[in-house]
Design a protein around this motif. Structure first.
Motif, PDB file in Angstrom:
ATOM      1  N   UNK A 156      -1.867  10.406  -7.927  1.00 50.83           N
ATOM      2  CA  UNK A 156      -2.643   9.460  -8.732  1.00 50.83           C
ATOM      3  C   UNK A 156      -2.896   8.127  -8.029  1.00 50.83           C
ATOM      4  N   UNK A 157      -2.294   7.921  -6.866  1.00 49.17           N
ATOM      5  CA  UNK A 157      -2.423   6.633  -6.194  1.00 49.17           C
ATOM      6  C   UNK A 157      -1.444   5.621  -6.755  1.00 49.17           C
ATOM      7  N   UNK A 158      -1.421   4.451  -6.137  1.00 49.83           N
ATOM      8  CA  UNK A 158      -0.480   3.412  -6.568  1.00 49.83           C
ATOM      9  C   UNK A 158      -0.976   2.748  -7.838  1.00 49.83           C
ATOM     10  N   UNK A 159      -0.068   2.634  -8.822  1.00 48.49           N
ATOM     11  CA  UNK A 159      -0.365   1.926 -10.060  1.00 48.49           C
ATOM     12  C   UNK A 159       0.110   0.475  -9.955  1.00 48.49           C
ATOM     13  N   UNK A 160      -0.486  -0.398 -10.760  1.00 49.21           N
ATOM     14  CA  UNK A 160      -0.008  -1.780 -10.834  1.00 49.21           C
ATOM     15  C   UNK A 160       1.381  -1.805 -11.461  1.00 49.21           C
ATOM     16  N   UNK A 161       2.244  -2.680 -10.935  1.00 46.70           N
ATOM     17  CA  UNK A 161       3.603  -2.829 -11.433  1.00 46.70           C
ATOM     18  C   UNK A 161       3.880  -4.289 -11.765  1.00 46.70           C
TER      19      UNK A 161
END
Length: 255
Positions: free
Chosen positions: A135-140
């Protein structure tokens, strides 16, 4: 992988983590919500103690090299302890959600989590969303002392992806990509849960930002037999332990 460590090896590993003059003397706590905490000890450079033999063992390093597609380096290793009845959770996150903020340009990284204690639903075993590494990198952002992936995105992904509980026996290990979404629950049992997590990075993936751990250093592999043969639990020469107050990705519990 089931039984990747035999009884003699896991006995040696348990002894090393139980030694008060070993790696756990550098432990610290981060708040995880609801008045609960997680106990961590985190270091760079494998060293020559029992924990270092594990991180440098051929059976671990070779698997990781195959999965990442080439030479790698040891980023860090950590003990993750959830105390009986009071141990806290890890909220949904990607390891690269932390490591991106520490300056790594590529997600070509992975973790090996070794069950030093039995890992069950009751004592807060790993939970994963199968296939979420694509899914790719999500915001954290911060949740208590931890990094948490975008909860709205997590909610939608739970509708699409299979949730799995990774229950492990002592000596089992799970290998996973740095973008895999994972969490772990509170320890509601009477038994502690100790996991030994080792993070590796592709050799070319030096951090862009200043970080004490995030640079290529060749791994000096050892034969698998070195784990059970090693009697060193207290000489931690070469290891560099993280001062969590210098880590931009966590908030430490006040002393």
């Amino acid at each position: 992988m089931r039984n990747i460590f035999n009884k003699a090896e896991i006995s040696r590993i348990r002894s090393a983590f139980g030694n008060p003059n070993g790696v756990m003397k550098h432990q610290y706590k981060i708040p995880s919500g609801g008045g609960r905490d997680i106990t961590l000890s985190l270091w760079n450079n494998p060293g020559d103690d029992v924990t270092g033999m594990v991180a440098r063992s051929e059976k671990i390093v070779n698997i990781c090299e195959n999965l990442l597609g080439g030479e790698l380096f040891h980023f860090h290793a950590k003990a993750i302890l959830k105390e009986p009845s009071v141990g806290g959770q890890f909220v949904w996150h990607q390891d690269y959600g932390y490591w991106y903020k520490q300056g790594f340009p590529y997600p070509d990284m992975m973790t090996v989590s070794i069950a030093v204690d039995e890992n069950t639903k009751e004592n807060g075993c790993l939970q994963v969303l199968r296939g979420s590494h694509k899914c790719g990198r999500l915001d954290h952002g911060f949740y208590e002392g931890e990094q948490m992936a975008d909860p709205a995105r997590i909610s939608k992904l739970k509708e699409k992806l299979q949730l799995e509980y990774i229950e492990l026996n002592q000596g089992d290990a799970v290998f996973f990509h740095s973008n895999l979404l994972h969490s772990s629950g509170n320890n509601t049992s009477s038994k502690q849960r100790l996991a030994y997590a080792i993070a590796y990075s592709a050799a070319y993936n030096d951090a862009l930002a200043k970080h004490p751990f995030a640079y290529y250093n060749p791994i000096q592999k050892v034969a698998d037999s070195a784990i059970a043969e090693c009697e060193n639990e207290e000489d931690l020469t070469g290891k560099v332990f993280l001062n969590p107050k210098n880590d931009v990705t966590v908030r430490v519990k006040p002393e």
